[in-house]
Every structure is written in C-alpha cells, then in structure tokens.
Write a protein that holds these residues in place. Structure first.
Motif, short mmCIF file in Angstrom:
data_model
loop_
_atom_site.label_atom_id
_atom_site.label_comp_id
_atom_site.label_asym_id
_atom_site.label_seq_id
_atom_site.Cartn_x
_atom_site.Cartn_y
_atom_site.Cartn_z
N ASP A 1 -15.30 1.78 21.15
CA ASP A 1 -16.49 1.30 20.43
C ASP A 1 -16.50 1.68 18.96
OD1 ASP A 1 -17.44 0.03 22.65
OD2 ASP A 1 -18.75 1.68 23.26
N LYS A 2 -15.61 2.54 18.57
CA LYS A 2 -15.53 2.96 17.17
C LYS A 2 -14.28 2.37 16.55
CE LYS A 2 -17.96 7.31 17.73
NZ LYS A 2 -17.90 8.76 17.51
N HIS A 3 -14.22 2.39 15.25
CA HIS A 3 -13.04 1.93 14.51
C HIS A 3 -12.66 0.50 14.85
CE1 HIS A 3 -12.49 6.42 14.86
NE2 HIS A 3 -12.81 6.22 13.60
N VAL A 4 -13.64 -0.38 14.74
CA VAL A 4 -13.43 -1.80 14.99
C VAL A 4 -13.67 -2.56 13.69
CG1 VAL A 4 -14.23 -3.80 16.31
CG2 VAL A 4 -14.22 -1.55 17.38
N ILE A 5 -12.79 -3.51 13.37
CA ILE A 5 -12.92 -4.30 12.15
C ILE A 5 -14.14 -5.21 12.24
CG2 ILE A 5 -11.82 -6.10 10.74
CD1 ILE A 5 -10.47 -3.34 10.57
N ASP A 6 -14.91 -5.26 11.17
CA ASP A 6 -16.10 -6.14 11.10
C ASP A 6 -15.67 -7.47 10.49
OD1 ASP A 6 -18.53 -7.36 10.80
OD2 ASP A 6 -19.47 -5.69 9.72
N TRP A 7 -15.13 -8.34 11.35
CA TRP A 7 -14.64 -9.65 10.90
C TRP A 7 -15.77 -10.52 10.37
CZ3 TRP A 7 -9.69 -9.75 10.12
CH2 TRP A 7 -8.84 -8.96 10.90
N PRO B 1 0.82 -1.21 0.00
CA PRO B 1 0.00 0.00 0.00
C PRO B 1 0.85 1.26 0.00
CG PRO B 1 -0.04 -1.05 2.15
CD PRO B 1 0.71 -1.96 1.23
N ARG B 2 0.43 2.25 -0.77
CA ARG B 2 1.09 3.55 -0.76
C ARG B 2 0.19 4.47 0.05
NH1 ARG B 2 1.36 6.91 -6.04
NH2 ARG B 2 0.10 8.44 -5.02
N ILE B 3 0.65 4.87 1.18
CA ILE B 3 -0.20 5.63 2.10
C ILE B 3 0.44 7.01 2.31
CG2 ILE B 3 -1.21 5.72 4.39
CD1 ILE B 3 -0.96 2.64 4.45
N ARG B 4 -0.33 8.05 2.00
CA ARG B 4 0.13 9.41 2.22
C ARG B 4 -0.46 9.92 3.52
NH1 ARG B 4 -1.42 12.16 -3.38
NH2 ARG B 4 -0.72 10.48 -4.70
N ASN B 5 0.19 10.86 4.11
CA ASN B 5 -0.30 11.50 5.34
C ASN B 5 -0.72 10.49 6.38
OD1 ASN B 5 0.05 14.06 4.14
ND2 ASN B 5 -1.93 13.86 3.13
N TRP B 6 0.09 9.49 6.62
CA TRP B 6 -0.27 8.40 7.50
C TRP B 6 -0.48 8.83 8.94
CZ3 TRP B 6 3.00 6.73 11.40
CH2 TRP B 6 4.30 7.23 11.35
N LYS B 7 0.08 9.95 9.32
CA LYS B 7 -0.09 10.43 10.70
C LYS B 7 -1.54 10.82 11.00
CE LYS B 7 4.62 12.04 11.19
NZ LYS B 7 5.51 13.17 11.42
N HIS B 8 -2.31 11.09 9.97
CA HIS B 8 -3.68 11.54 10.17
C HIS B 8 -4.71 10.45 9.91
CE1 HIS B 8 -1.99 15.51 10.57
NE2 HIS B 8 -1.36 15.35 9.40
N LEU B 9 -4.27 9.24 9.67
CA LEU B 9 -5.19 8.14 9.38
C LEU B 9 -5.60 7.41 10.66
CD1 LEU B 9 -3.53 6.71 6.18
CD2 LEU B 9 -5.61 8.07 6.34
N THR B 10 -6.74 6.76 10.57
CA THR B 10 -7.30 6.04 11.71
C THR B 10 -6.80 4.61 11.73
OG1 THR B 10 -9.29 7.37 11.53
CG2 THR B 10 -9.46 5.35 12.79
N LEU B 11 -6.46 4.14 12.90
CA LEU B 11 -6.13 2.74 13.10
C LEU B 11 -7.40 2.03 13.57
CD1 LEU B 11 -2.72 3.08 14.98
CD2 LEU B 11 -3.10 2.68 12.56
N TYR B 12 -7.55 0.78 13.19
CA TYR B 12 -8.75 0.01 13.54
C TYR B 12 -8.40 -1.11 14.50
CZ TYR B 12 -11.27 2.60 10.07
OH TYR B 12 -11.87 3.62 9.38
N ARG B 13 -9.24 -1.25 15.53
CA ARG B 13 -9.05 -2.31 16.53
C ARG B 13 -9.53 -3.64 15.96
NH1 ARG B 13 -8.51 -0.07 21.62
NH2 ARG B 13 -8.99 2.14 21.69
N PRO B 14 -8.87 -4.75 16.36
CA PRO B 14 -9.35 -6.05 15.91
C PRO B 14 -10.67 -6.46 16.58
CG PRO B 14 -7.39 -6.27 17.28
CD PRO B 14 -7.61 -4.82 17.07
#
Length: 128
Positions: free
Chosen positions: A54-60, A24-37
């Motif tokens: 409760d937010k930003h959780v992967i929908d497995w 992946p080529r990711i620009r401005n990575w400091k401003h991106l959201t990380l997702y919890r497993p």
C-alpha cells in the motif's frame, strides 16, 4: 558555488521528458526505495524491494492530470525560456502545495525505479 540542485532528487525527471538525454546519477542506490506501478502488483523474486504493497505506489493520475503542464515546462527549459535552476527554485519554494512539483517528483520516482532495476540487473549479469 550555489547549492546542489535538489541534492539529486527529482532532477532525473527531466532526463526522460522529450528533448532531454540525461541519465540519472544515483548514489547509495542500495538504500533507495523502489515504487510499484499499482497497489495490486506483486513480484515473485523482488517484491521485498518495494516495501509494503500500500505504500510506495506511483500516482499515475497526478502525472496524467499535470502531463500537459509538465510538457510545457520541459519545452520551456529545452528552448531556454527558463533555466532549470530557476525552475527548480520556483518549484521548491511552494513544494508543499505545488501540483507540478509533485507531478515531477512522481515522474522522477518512475525513472529512478526503472534505473535502479536496470542497474541491479546489469550488475548481477556482469558479476558485480
């Protein structure tokens, strides 16, 4: 030329499906959201990077329910039965209700989170 493919969001979902070796080529990575497993996972030193629990959780469950279809799509692209450009156009056209679109988006979130964590670890270890 044509429009950029989804402006880099979601393209990296293909990178980790069988037969694809893209990074992946990711620009401005400091401003991106990380997702919890999962909702219940907490991290000692980096929990704040993931935002609210409760937010930003992967929908497995979504990924699992559409996994066979995701694999068929990946094989079709790899074998040249459909171009990735056409596929993304079709997925984007009905994105508000297309389960495959949402499943690819979730896979992309997983890959992006892993890439961001690896990148930040590598930069920290390298002194950057």
């Amino acid at each position: 030329m044509g429009r950029r493919l989804n402006r880099g969001r979601g393209r990296h979902a293909f990178a980790h499906l069988p037969g694809f070796g893209l990074a992946p080529r990711i620009r401005n990575w400091k401003h991106l959201t990380l997702y919890r497993p999962t909702r219940s996972v907490e991290y000692v030193h980096i929990d704040a990077l993931f935002g609210e629990p409760d937010k930003h959780v992967i929908d497995w469950e979504l990924i699992e329910s559409r996994f066979q279809h995701l694999m068929k799509v990946a094989v079709s692209v790899r074998e040249g039965a459909i171009s990735s450009t056409l596929l993304l156009r079709r997925l984007r056209a009905g994105s508000d209700k297309n389960a495959t679109y949402f499943a690819f988006r979730e896979v992309g979130r997983v890959i992006r989170t892993i890439a961001l964590l690896r990148t930040s670890r590598t930069r920290r270890c390298a002194g950057g």
